[in-house]
Design a protein around this motif. Structure first.
Motif, PDB file in Angstrom:
ATOM      1  N   TRP A 243       0.822  -1.212   0.000  1.00  0.00           N
ATOM      2  CA  TRP A 243       0.000   0.000   0.000  1.00  0.00           C
ATOM      3  C   TRP A 243       0.857   1.263   0.000  1.00  0.00           C
ATOM      4  CZ3 TRP A 243      -4.890  -1.299  -0.821  1.00  0.00           C
ATOM      5  CH2 TRP A 243      -5.349  -2.545  -0.382  1.00  0.00           C
ATOM      6  N   LEU A 244       0.251   2.374  -0.442  1.00  0.00           N
ATOM      7  CA  LEU A 244       0.915   3.671  -0.382  1.00  0.00           C
ATOM      8  C   LEU A 244       0.663   4.368   0.950  1.00  0.00           C
ATOM      9  CD1 LEU A 244       0.390   5.110  -3.980  1.00  0.00           C
ATOM     10  CD2 LEU A 244       2.062   3.451  -3.141  1.00  0.00           C
ATOM     11  N   ASP A 245      -0.242   3.854   1.750  1.00  0.00           N
ATOM     12  CA  ASP A 245      -0.509   4.365   3.088  1.00  0.00           C
ATOM     13  C   ASP A 245       0.525   3.773   4.040  1.00  0.00           C
ATOM     14  OD1 ASP A 245      -1.409   4.865   5.676  1.00  0.00           O
ATOM     15  OD2 ASP A 245      -3.515   4.550   5.184  1.00  0.00           O
ATOM     16  N   LYS A 246       1.306   4.635   4.699  1.00  0.00           N
ATOM     17  CA  LYS A 246       2.387   4.144   5.550  1.00  0.00           C
ATOM     18  C   LYS A 246       1.882   3.393   6.773  1.00  0.00           C
ATOM     19  CE  LYS A 246       4.393   8.076   6.360  1.00  0.00           C
ATOM     20  NZ  LYS A 246       5.391   9.027   6.901  1.00  0.00           N
ATOM     21  N   LYS A 248      -0.408   1.151   6.555  1.00  0.00           N
ATOM     22  CA  LYS A 248      -0.724  -0.194   6.060  1.00  0.00           C
ATOM     23  C   LYS A 248       0.534  -0.906   5.558  1.00  0.00           C
ATOM     24  CE  LYS A 248      -4.638  -0.477   3.628  1.00  0.00           C
ATOM     25  NZ  LYS A 248      -5.666  -1.087   4.471  1.00  0.00           N
ATOM     26  N   THR A 249       1.404  -0.166   4.920  1.00  0.00           N
ATOM     27  CA  THR A 249       2.723  -0.662   4.514  1.00  0.00           C
ATOM     28  C   THR A 249       3.732   0.404   4.897  1.00  0.00           C
ATOM     29  OG1 THR A 249       1.831  -1.926   2.634  1.00  0.00           O
ATOM     30  CG2 THR A 249       4.182  -1.405   2.592  1.00  0.00           C
ATOM     31  N   SER A 250       4.566   0.123   5.872  1.00  0.00           N
ATOM     32  CA  SER A 250       5.501   1.133   6.370  1.00  0.00           C
ATOM     33  C   SER A 250       6.522   1.496   5.294  1.00  0.00           C
ATOM     34  CB  SER A 250       6.225   0.620   7.613  1.00  0.00           C
ATOM     35  OG  SER A 250       7.174  -0.370   7.258  1.00  0.00           O
ATOM     36  N   PRO A 251       7.125   2.693   5.392  1.00  0.00           N
ATOM     37  CA  PRO A 251       8.179   3.057   4.440  1.00  0.00           C
ATOM     38  C   PRO A 251       9.291   2.018   4.372  1.00  0.00           C
ATOM     39  CG  PRO A 251       7.500   4.996   5.678  1.00  0.00           C
ATOM     40  CD  PRO A 251       6.795   3.824   6.294  1.00  0.00           C
ATOM     41  N   TYR A 252       9.652   1.451   5.526  1.00  0.00           N
ATOM     42  CA  TYR A 252      10.695   0.426   5.531  1.00  0.00           C
ATOM     43  C   TYR A 252      10.244  -0.825   4.781  1.00  0.00           C
ATOM     44  CZ  TYR A 252      13.760  -3.311   7.044  1.00  0.00           C
ATOM     45  OH  TYR A 252      14.606  -4.379   7.051  1.00  0.00           O
ATOM     46  N   GLU A 253       8.985  -1.248   4.976  1.00  0.00           N
ATOM     47  CA  GLU A 253       8.468  -2.429   4.270  1.00  0.00           C
ATOM     48  C   GLU A 253       8.440  -2.185   2.766  1.00  0.00           C
ATOM     49  OE1 GLU A 253       5.311  -4.702   7.052  1.00  0.00           O
ATOM     50  OE2 GLU A 253       4.868  -2.581   6.708  1.00  0.00           O
ATOM     51  N   ALA A 316      14.512   4.654   6.103  1.00  0.00           N
ATOM     52  CA  ALA A 316      14.412   3.281   5.606  1.00  0.00           C
ATOM     53  C   ALA A 316      15.763   2.785   5.106  1.00  0.00           C
ATOM     54  CB  ALA A 316      13.370   3.202   4.489  1.00  0.00           C
ATOM     55  N   LEU A 317      16.495   3.658   4.415  1.00  0.00           N
ATOM     56  CA  LEU A 317      17.815   3.287   3.922  1.00  0.00           C
ATOM     57  C   LEU A 317      18.770   3.010   5.077  1.00  0.00           C
ATOM     58  CD1 LEU A 317      19.880   2.963   1.641  1.00  0.00           C
ATOM     59  CD2 LEU A 317      20.244   5.442   1.725  1.00  0.00           C
ATOM     60  N   GLU A 318      18.736   3.872   6.090  1.00  0.00           N
ATOM     61  CA  GLU A 318      19.607   3.699   7.250  1.00  0.00           C
ATOM     62  C   GLU A 318      19.302   2.385   7.964  1.00  0.00           C
ATOM     63  OE1 GLU A 318      20.471   5.779  11.616  1.00  0.00           O
ATOM     64  OE2 GLU A 318      19.208   6.783  10.139  1.00  0.00           O
ATOM     65  N   ASN A 332      13.253   2.099  12.883  1.00  0.00           N
ATOM     66  CA  ASN A 332      12.285   2.194  11.789  1.00  0.00           C
ATOM     67  C   ASN A 332      11.816   0.837  11.292  1.00  0.00           C
ATOM     68  OD1 ASN A 332      12.438   5.204  11.349  1.00  0.00           O
ATOM     69  ND2 ASN A 332      14.591   4.657  11.077  1.00  0.00           N
ATOM     70  N   MET A 333      12.097  -0.185  12.099  1.00  0.00           N
ATOM     71  CA  MET A 333      11.726  -1.542  11.707  1.00  0.00           C
ATOM     72  C   MET A 333      10.208  -1.745  11.840  1.00  0.00           C
ATOM     73  SD  MET A 333      13.162  -5.111  13.288  1.00  0.00           S
ATOM     74  CE  MET A 333      14.858  -4.650  12.964  1.00  0.00           C
ATOM     75  N   PRO A 334       9.592  -2.489  10.908  1.00  0.00           N
ATOM     76  CA  PRO A 334       8.171  -2.817  11.065  1.00  0.00           C
ATOM     77  C   PRO A 334       7.915  -3.449  12.427  1.00  0.00           C
ATOM     78  CG  PRO A 334       8.953  -3.514   8.930  1.00  0.00           C
ATOM     79  CD  PRO A 334      10.154  -3.065   9.675  1.00  0.00           C
TER      80      PRO A 334
END
Length: 414
Positions: A243-246, A248-253, A316-318, A332-334
């Motif tokens: 998803w584009l909603d963070k 529902k799907t986190s930036p890291y995921e 997310a990169l870090e 920032n982990m799920p």
């Protein structure tokens, strides 16, 4: 949006970047080159968030707008009540009007992050405004007479459903989408409908209806669906849709999902899902072995930056880099929160894996554990009968589960 136009017209860009599938007329290129066109893309509101598959449509709209064309985002408050049979093997679940209206509003809020709706540069419409009050007999007298059932049944959208059954409810979808085009033409002078390749039949219906009703020429253009090298639709993860909603799907995921794409898909996804220059996308996609992993990291970073912003992309990169280094940064982990009372009920590892969404069933969890695919706090766990207690959690009430080589999840007691 950091975006520099590379071509004289958007049509050439759509072709060179791999979006273009087909157009109803050869004149579409000249139309997009010589005029500023009002066009529309439809979004049926089947969920409360857009997903990564929709992002192709969004990217096309952003590119079109950058070249001076005016997008209309058509929210399917009316058509979602029916369901488009295109590309489906079963009937879409019927949803309430309240749910659909909520979903449509969520779509609009997300689209505003990508499309500039200020000062009439883009418009939003909802086909519920003209579809829900239609009179059945009047509609068929005005619109239905222009559609041949014999011709409709030859279309893939319907032909593929004939063996399993096609309801009249769904059969009317083409008429309603065609009527959308007519309504938007009359209201805004809309000359072009754009959509995924599975919408070709519906788009043709609208083009033909306007020619018959108004005596005017309008156009359609389809772009390729987002598919993987294996031919599957892009956008499904172990937890479902991406998803584009963070929330529902986190930036890291999202980052990890794109970081793990097939090597063969890197160039295509860079071209279609980022604004990096075309030559750069092709260069990054041509790498082999370890260098392609760096390209995947760039792909993941650029997409997260577009969807969620630079701050979330940096985080997310870090986190991703830290997980593959000596230390693990879990900020920032799920995260999955579970009630600490579950520990009093002898919570087994298999149940925890299923509750957390890492596996779909205890059977799948058992196989994964026995195969050595699960680590807890960086230690491989191969005993499927183990009971999870407080000893597995740190002082903050957290533990880290790793599934396979790259999927991490933080479990937090609440």
């Amino acid at each position: 949006m950091e975006y520099k136009k590379e071509y004289d017209n958007v049509f050439d860009e759509l072709v060179e970047r791999g979006y273009f599938e087909q157009a109803t007329h050869e004149e579409v290129k000249d139309l997009l080159k010589n005029e500023k066109v009002t066009f529309y893309v439809g979004f049926d509101a089947t969920a409360d968030s857009l997903h990564i598959g929709h992002f192709i449509q969004v990217m096309v709209m952003m590119r079109m707008q950058a070249y001076g064309h005016r997008p209309i985002a058509l929210l399917g408050g009316g058509t979602t009540l029916i369901g488009d049979p295109s590309g489906r093997s079963d009937m879409r679940q019927v949803m309430t009007k309240e749910t659909i209206n909520h979903n449509a509003q969520c779509f609009y809020e997300q689209l505003k992050r990508f499309i500039d709706f200020s000062d009439g540069k883009a418009l939003v419409e909802n086909n519920a405004d003209w579809l829900l009050d239609l009179n059945f007999v009047d509609f068929n007298r005005e619109i239905g007479v222009y559609f041949s059932v014999n011709e409709m049944l030859k279309k893939d959208a319907y032909k593929n459903r004939m063996e399993r059954g096609l309801s009249f409810f769904e059969f009317s979808y083409m008429l309603l989408q065609s009527y959308d085009f007519l309504e938007l033409y009359r209201k805004h002078g809309t000359k072009l409908q754009m959509g995924g390749s599975d919408q070709w039949s519906n788009i043709l219906g609208g083009v033909d209806l306007i020619r018959r009703k108004e005596g005017e020429q309008v156009y359609g253009l389809t772009f390729k669906l987002l598919t993987t090298a294996d031919g599957k639709k892009m956008g499904k993860s172990r937890n479902g849709a991406v998803w584009l909603d963070k929330d529902k799907t986190s930036p890291y995921e999202l980052f990890q999902y794109m970081r793990n794409v097939d090597d063969r898909d890197v160039e295509k996804f860079l071209l279609m899902l980022t604004f990096l220059p075309t030559d750069k996308c092709k260069e990054l996609g041509s790498y082999k072995d370890e260098r392609i992993n760096k390209s995947k990291e760039i792909l993941a970073y650029e997409i997260v930056k577009l969807v969620h912003g630079k701050e979330d992309a940096d985080a997310a990169l870090e986190t991703s880099k830290a997980l593959f280094a000596d230390g693990v940064n879990t900020d920032n982990m799920p995260t999955k929160e579970i009630d600490k009372k579950l520990l009093e009920e002898e919570l087994g590892l298999l149940s925890l894996l299923t509750i957390s969404g890492l596996t779909k069933s205890n059977g799948e969890a058992r196989r994964l554990v026995k195969q050595g695919g699960i680590s807890i706090n960086d230690e491989k766990e191969t005993d499927p009968t183990i009971i999870i207690n407080e000893d597995f959690f740190n002082e903050e009430g957290e533990m880290i589960i790793k599934k396979g080589k790259k999927n991490y999840l933080k479990i937090k007691l609440v």
